[in-house]
Design a protein around this motif. Structure first.
Motif, mmCIF file in Angstrom:
data_model
loop_
_atom_site.group_PDB
_atom_site.id
_atom_site.type_symbol
_atom_site.label_atom_id
_atom_site.label_comp_id
_atom_site.label_asym_id
_atom_site.label_seq_id
_atom_site.Cartn_x
_atom_site.Cartn_y
_atom_site.Cartn_z
ATOM 1 N N SER A 259 0.830 -1.217 0.000
ATOM 2 C CA SER A 259 0.000 0.000 0.000
ATOM 3 C C SER A 259 0.859 1.259 0.000
ATOM 4 O O SER A 259 0.522 2.237 -0.674
ATOM 5 N N ILE A 260 1.953 1.231 0.744
ATOM 6 C CA ILE A 260 2.872 2.384 0.757
ATOM 7 C C ILE A 260 3.467 2.586 -0.637
ATOM 8 O O ILE A 260 3.511 3.710 -1.156
ATOM 9 N N LEU A 261 3.925 1.498 -1.265
ATOM 10 C CA LEU A 261 4.470 1.598 -2.619
ATOM 11 C C LEU A 261 3.402 2.066 -3.598
ATOM 12 O O LEU A 261 3.687 2.825 -4.524
ATOM 13 N N ASN A 262 2.160 1.653 -3.373
ATOM 14 C CA ASN A 262 1.054 2.094 -4.222
ATOM 15 C C ASN A 262 0.827 3.594 -4.069
ATOM 16 O O ASN A 262 0.669 4.306 -5.066
ATOM 17 N N LEU A 263 0.847 4.090 -2.848
ATOM 18 C CA LEU A 263 0.668 5.527 -2.610
ATOM 19 C C LEU A 263 1.778 6.352 -3.254
ATOM 20 O O LEU A 263 1.554 7.486 -3.665
ATOM 21 N N CYS A 264 2.963 5.763 -3.352
ATOM 22 C CA CYS A 264 4.093 6.447 -3.994
ATOM 23 C C CYS A 264 4.030 6.344 -5.510
ATOM 24 O O CYS A 264 4.874 6.914 -6.207
ATOM 25 N N GLY A 265 3.059 5.588 -6.033
ATOM 26 C CA GLY A 265 2.922 5.429 -7.475
ATOM 27 C C GLY A 265 3.888 4.419 -8.061
ATOM 28 O O GLY A 265 4.106 4.400 -9.272
ATOM 29 N N LEU A 266 4.472 3.560 -7.223
ATOM 30 C CA LEU A 266 5.471 2.613 -7.693
ATOM 31 C C LEU A 266 4.909 1.219 -7.936
ATOM 32 O O LEU A 266 5.491 0.437 -8.678
#
Length: 143
Positions: A44-51
């Motif tokens: 989810s953190i990587l998703n929020l960063c757009g990665l």
């Protein structure tokens, strides 16, 4: 220097996701709920960063990403997604799905991938950690 640290942190996070995924294949259904929650939190953190976007079926953390998915993650880590989508480079590979055509064309044009032959990328093959590290080292300028 800050950009290099950001790139290094992104590559490290991606490598961690790849290794977590590789270790969890076959064991995802038996992993403790807290561990699965931790993996989903990281995704989810990587998703929020757009990665990391996952698929139409969610994050699918129980499986190893294929070569196309890993390539797209790398392009996002490099901050080159806009450039890749706008690329007019030719994609020499006939086995790349349409949604990933611009990403793989960009990677080929930038020398980040050579494919497995002149016209095959092996798009659906699992991306191993050594494969991903090869993509990453090429992005950092190593040959």
């Amino acid at each position: 220097m800050r950009r290099l640290r950001t790139l290094a942190a992104g590559i490290l996070a991606s490598a961690m996701i790849l290794s977590m995924t590789a270790l969890s294949v076959g064991a995802a259904t038996t992993a403790p709920a807290a561990l699965q929650t931790e993996y989903e939190y990281a995704a989810s953190i990587l998703n929020l960063c757009g990665l990391f976007q996952g698929t139409d079926q969610g994050y699918e953390l129980e499986r190893v990403p294929n070569r196309v998915e890993a390539s797209v993650m790398l392009i996002r880590l490099l901050g080159k997604e806009t450039d890749a989508k706008a690329s007019t480079a030719e994609n020499p590979f006939t086995d790349v799905p349409e949604w990933a055509d611009r990403y793989i064309a960009y990677m080929f044009a930038e020398g980040l991938t050579k494919g497995v032959s002149e016209d095959k990328f092996d798009a659906n093959a699992d991306c191993t950690v050594p494969m991903f590290l090869t993509f990453t080292l090429r992005a950092l300028g190593y040959s």
